[in-house]
Write a protein that holds these residues in place. Structure first.
Motif, PDB file in Angstrom:
ATOM      1  N   LEU A 142       0.729  -1.152   0.033  1.00 57.00           N
ATOM      2  CA  LEU A 142       0.305   0.287  -0.066  1.00 57.00           C
ATOM      3  C   LEU A 142       0.938   1.186  -0.083  1.00 57.00           C
ATOM      4  O   LEU A 142       1.882   1.333   0.755  1.00 57.00           O
ATOM      5  N   THR A 143       0.291   2.270  -0.472  1.00 49.58           N
ATOM      6  CA  THR A 143       0.724   3.488  -0.448  1.00 49.58           C
ATOM      7  C   THR A 143       0.818   4.248   0.786  1.00 49.58           C
ATOM      8  O   THR A 143      -0.199   3.572   1.529  1.00 49.58           O
ATOM      9  N   PRO A 144       1.577   5.127   1.499  1.00 47.33           N
ATOM     10  CA  PRO A 144       1.439   5.673   2.499  1.00 47.33           C
ATOM     11  C   PRO A 144       0.086   6.327   2.607  1.00 47.33           C
ATOM     12  O   PRO A 144      -0.608   6.211   3.646  1.00 47.33           O
ATOM     13  N   LYS A 145      -0.338   6.894   1.669  1.00 45.34           N
ATOM     14  CA  LYS A 145      -2.130   7.561   1.741  1.00 45.34           C
ATOM     15  C   LYS A 145      -2.799   6.231   1.887  1.00 45.34           C
ATOM     16  O   LYS A 145      -3.853   6.525   2.823  1.00 45.34           O
ATOM     17  N   ILE A 146      -2.747   5.406   1.044  1.00 45.31           N
ATOM     18  CA  ILE A 146      -3.834   4.069   1.725  1.00 45.31           C
ATOM     19  C   ILE A 146      -3.558   3.351   2.860  1.00 45.31           C
ATOM     20  O   ILE A 146      -4.377   3.252   3.601  1.00 45.31           O
ATOM     21  N   GLN A 147      -2.334   3.563   3.618  1.00 37.36           N
ATOM     22  CA  GLN A 147      -1.921   3.073   4.610  1.00 37.36           C
ATOM     23  C   GLN A 147      -2.512   3.774   5.710  1.00 37.36           C
ATOM     24  O   GLN A 147      -3.234   3.269   6.564  1.00 37.36           O
ATOM     25  N   GLU A 148      -2.558   5.139   5.511  1.00 35.25           N
ATOM     26  CA  GLU A 148      -3.320   5.846   6.401  1.00 35.25           C
ATOM     27  C   GLU A 148      -4.906   5.700   6.367  1.00 35.25           C
ATOM     28  O   GLU A 148      -5.680   5.692   7.525  1.00 35.25           O
TER      29      GLU A 148
END
Length: 198
Positions: A142-148
């Motif tokens: 996951l990208t950092p955005k999707i992780q968040e």
């Protein structure tokens, strides 16, 4: 006291010895440099061989894992690249393996079968029978955005009594019950849109 011819011969001898020593020094210098160059080339080849062996082991481990999970029709040909990545902090666990699939369908089969990861044993993975496999898990990259977004989604799930929250294909999914509709989240604003009024 030595006469002049004797002194001249002594100076000539010392000069000759100095020239020979200088020549030996230059020859030794070139030989050492040549040895260092060869050692560096051998070291580079050893690093390349070690990397190749590690990648081969990673591919093999992935394939054993997929087979043990019961992911059907997934073969080594479905893996584009596989390599280990170091932990950010000190850990005794093996390095994580990142795997890139050639086909999305193959990836989806593996990710669907990951619920079986808890029932696997070391022997199925080609490891020693006493190897610890309790820490094994599979995660979608996951990208950092999707992780968040996934983190916030899981918080929302617990707070609002939702049954499921998961990430798939770069999207976060929420589901209240087994029979309710799936809510797909693409950004934090989508999550805010389903927040109950205070």
């Amino acid at each position: 006291m030595a006469d002049k011819p004797t002194r001249a011969r002594s100076v000539e001898f010392i000069s000759s010895q100095y020239d020979e020593l200088s020549q030996f020094k230059e020859t030794a210098k070139r030989q050492i440099q040549d040895i260092l160059t060869r050692v560096n080339k051998i070291s580079e080849r050893c690093d390349l061989i070690a990397k190749t062996v590690e990648e081969s082991e990673a591919y093999s481990y992935q394939f054993n894992l997929f087979t043990a999970l019961g992911a059907e029709d997934v073969s080594l040909n479905d893996i584009d690249t596989a390599h280990r990545v170091p932990f950010r902090s000190t850990s005794n666990r093996p390095k994580a393996i990142v795997c890139k699939f050639v086909r999305r369908l193959a990836k989806e089969k593996v990710m669907t079968a990951r619920r079986n990861v808890g029932s696997m044993n070391a022997e199925q993975l080609g490891l020693e029978i006493h190897a610890d496999v309790g820490h094994i898990n599979l995660y979608d990259h996951l990208t950092p955005k999707i992780q968040e977004l996934l983190y916030k989604g899981k918080q929302f799930k617990f707070t609002n009594d939702f049954k499921y929250c998961w990430a798939k294909n770069g999207r976060v999914h929420l589901r209240k019950t087994n029979n309710s509709n799936i809510i797909i989240l693409k950004c934090l604003e989508d999550l805010e849109g389903i927040m109950p009024p205070r």
